[in-house]
Design an enzyme around this catalytic site. Structure first.
Site, short mmCIF file in Angstrom:
data_model
loop_
_atom_site.label_atom_id
_atom_site.label_comp_id
_atom_site.label_asym_id
_atom_site.label_seq_id
_atom_site.Cartn_x
_atom_site.Cartn_y
_atom_site.Cartn_z
N GLU A 352 0.96 -1.20 0.06
CA GLU A 352 0.02 -0.07 0.26
C GLU A 352 0.89 1.10 -0.07
OE1 GLU A 352 -4.32 -0.82 1.97
OE2 GLU A 352 -2.73 0.10 3.32
N HIS A 355 6.06 3.59 -3.16
CA HIS A 355 7.31 2.97 -3.25
C HIS A 355 7.47 1.32 -3.28
CE1 HIS A 355 8.35 6.99 -2.96
NE2 HIS A 355 7.74 7.29 -1.62
#
Length: 476
Positions: A352, A355
Site C-alpha cells: 500500500e 514505493h
C-alpha cells in the site's frame, strides 16, 4: 539444465502447433488463457450459457464506454460509483455468492448511514467540534469527563443540539461527510497520499467515539455482518485494533472482552443466518508505534490466540506504510513467537505504497484488492499491478478493505472493478468463480471448516447460475 532460449521455445511450440493443425497464434492464445486465473476451470452447460451472456453484457458496456469516454475502472471511484450502479454486469455481480472477504477493517465495515441515523440518535450521545472542521463523539451519563479533547469545543448533548437546528437533515449530511473520504472533487481535495492518510485516520477517530460505546459496538458488528450477508458474502476476516470499549459510566473493557464479544455476536448471527459461515479476527497494531509497543501487541496477540483459538486468526500491522516501520525494521519483534515455539499467523499489509521497492517481497500469498485509486496508488485499474498477476494465474482474493470510508458497502463494487478493469476483456465467469473459490481456500478457516464453507458456497453458486439461466431465456 539451462532454460531453453526463446527461439528454441518458439520452435517447439511451432512443431506442436503443426502437429495439432492449430495456427501458432491461436495455440499461444489458448496457452495464455489457460494460465489466467480460472483458466483451467471447466464450466458446466448452464455455466457456459450464462458466461456467454455475461461476456456479451461486458462487451456492450465497454463499447458504450468507448463512445462516451466514461469507463468506471479508469475513473476515481467517487465519480465512477454512480455509473457502476447503473451497470447490468454490476447487478449480476451483486447476486453472485462471493465466498470470503479476507481483508476488512472493523470500524469501516458498515456503511456510515447506520452510524449517523441510528447510533447518533441514541440517548446520552455527546458531540464536540474541532478547529479542523471535524467532530468527535462520546456517550456518557450524566456528561463526558472534562476537559473535552484537545482542540475541541465543549461537549454538547447531541439531542439538545439538534433541537436548536433549522435543518437537521443538512446537519446529518455533514456528519456523513465527516465519516467518509467522499468528495465531489477528489483530485483537488486530496493532493498527496500523506493528506489522504491523515484524513483517513481522522475518520477512524471520529467513528471510534460512536463504535466504542458497548451497545453500539455489538450492534455495529451485527449490522456489518448483515450488510455483507446481503451482498452475498459467506465468511469474513476482520482486522481489529481492539481499542477500549466503554459504558455510559466510563467503565472500559479490555481486548479480551472485545474478542469475546466479536465471538458472541458472530455465533448469534450464524444462528440467525445458518447459511453464513462465520467471522474471525486478525488483531492489529499501528506500524507507526514505538517498537516496544508493537512487541507488547505481539505478546497480546499470542495471549488472545490461546484464549480464543477459534476466533483470533492472527496478527497484522496497519497504517500508512511510508511513515511507519518496515517489516524488516520489526524483524526482532516479529520473530518473538517463533523463537518461543509459538505459531502466530501473520497477515501483513504490504504494497500500500507508491514505493514498491519498500517491502512488496513480504506480500501475503493472497493479494487483497481494494480501491487503490482512492489512495492515489493507481489512477487507472487497467494498469494495476494485479492485472499481470491475474493474467499469470497467481492466487488472489477480492476484498473491500474500508468500504464505509469510501462511501461503499459490501464487496460487489470491488468485484466489478476487477472484472471490468483489472482483468481486461479476457476475464469471464471462470475467473470470477476461481476468485470466489480462492477466497475460501486461502482463508484462515481450518480444513474441515473450509470443506463446509465450500459446500455452502457451491449450493449458492449453483442456485445463482440456475437463476441467471432462467433470467436469460432468449440468449440461452
Amino acid at each position: 539444465m539451462k532454460p531453453k532460449a526463446d527461439w528454441q521455445v518458439l520452435l517447439v511450440l511451432s512443431l506442436v502447433s503443426l502437429c495439432l493443425s492449430i495456427p501458432l497464434r491461436d495455440f499461444l492464445m489458448e496457452e495464455e488463457n489457460a494460465r489466467r486465473t480460472g483458466g483451467n476451470l471447466v464450466l458446466g452447460k448452464l455455466e457456459e450459457q450464462v458466461n456467454k451472456k455475461l461476456i456479451s453484457l461486458k462487451e456492450a458496456e465497454v463499447a458504450k464506454a468507448r463512445k462516451s469516454g466514461y469507463f468506471p475502472p479508469s475513473m476515481h471511484f467517487f465519480k465512477a460509483k454512480g455509473l457502476i450502479e447503473q451497470s447490468a454486469v454490476f447487478s449480476i455481480l451483486k447476486r453472485m455468492p462471493k465466498g470470503a472477504v479476507l481483508h476488512l477493517h472493523d470500524y469501516a465495515m458498515l456503511s456510515v448511514d447506520w452510524l449517523v441515523h441510528n447510533a447518533t440518535y441514541l440517548p446520552d450521545c455527546y458531540i464536540c467540534f474541532t478547529r479542523m472542521g471535524t467532530v468527535q463523539f462520546r456517550f456518557a451519563k450524566p456528561h463526558p469527563p472534562s476537559p473535552a479533547p484537545q482542540n475541541c469545543s465543549e461537549w454538547m448533548l447531541l439531542e439538545t443540539y439538534r433541537k436548536q437546528l433549522h435543518n437537521v437533515s443538512e446537519f446529518d449530511n455533514s456528519l456523513l461527510r465527516n465519516l467518509t473520504l467522499v468528495t465531489d472533487n477528489p483530485e483537488l481535495t486530496y493532493l498527496t497520499q500523506a493528506s489522504i492518510w491523515r484524513r483517513f485516520e481522522n475518520i477512524f477517530v471520529t467513528a471510534s467515539g460512536l463504535i466504542c460505546y458497548a451497545p453500539v459496538f455489538k450492534a455495529y458488528f451485527y449490522q456489518g455482518l448483515l450488510e455483507l450477508y446481503e451482498d452475498n458474502v459467506q465468511y469474513v476476516e476482520i482486522r481489529a485494533l481492539l481499542p477500549p470499549v466503554y459504558e455510559l459510566d466510563g467503565t472500559e473493557y479490555n481486548k479480551s472482552w472485545s474478542v469475546a464479544t466479536y465471538q458472541e455476536v458472530t455465533r448469534q448471527f450464524v444462528k440467525d443466518h445458518p447459511d453464513f459461515i462465520g467471522a474471525k479476527i486478525i488483531f492489529t497494531a499501528h506500524r507507526k508505534q514505538n517498537i516496544n509497543v508493537i512487541e507488547k501487541a505481539i505478546f497480546k496477540a499470542m495471549e488472545l490466540r490461546i484464549t480464543f483459538p477459534d476466533t483470533l486468526a492472527g496478527f497484522d500491522l496497519v497504517g500508512y506504510e511510508d511513515e511507519g516501520h518496515s517489516l524488516w525494521e520489526l524483524k526482532d519483534a516479529l520473530t518473538i513467537p517463533s523463537s518461543r515455539g509459538f505459531k502466530l499467523p501473520y497477515f501483513f499489509h504490504a504494497g500500500e505504497t507508491g514505493h514498491f521497492e519498500r517491502e512488496t517481497h513480504c506480500v501475503e500469498e493472497v493479494l487483497a484488492l481494494h480501491f487503490w485509486k482512492v489512495l492515489l496508488l493507481v489512477s487507472d485499474l487497467r494498469n494495476h499491478p494485479a492485472a499481470e498477476l491475474l493474467a499469470e494465474g497467481y492466487p488472489m482474493v477480492v476484498s473491500s478493505d474500508d468500504p464505509s470510508v469510501f462511501g461503499s458497502k459490501g464487496v460487489s463494487y470491488d468485484f466489478y472493478e476487477v472484472f471490468m478493469g483489472i482483468g481486461g476483456m479476457s476475464t469471464d465467469l471462470r475467473t470470477l468463480k476461481q476468485l470466489c473459490l480462492d477466497s475460501l481456500k486461502y482463508s484462515s478457516l481450518l480444513p474441515e471448516e473450509k470443506a463446509q464453507a465450500k459446500q455452502v458456497w457451491q449450493k449458492k453458486w449453483d442456485q445463482f447460475i440456475a437463476d441467471l439461466s432462467n433470467a436469460f431465456p432468449k440468449v440461452l
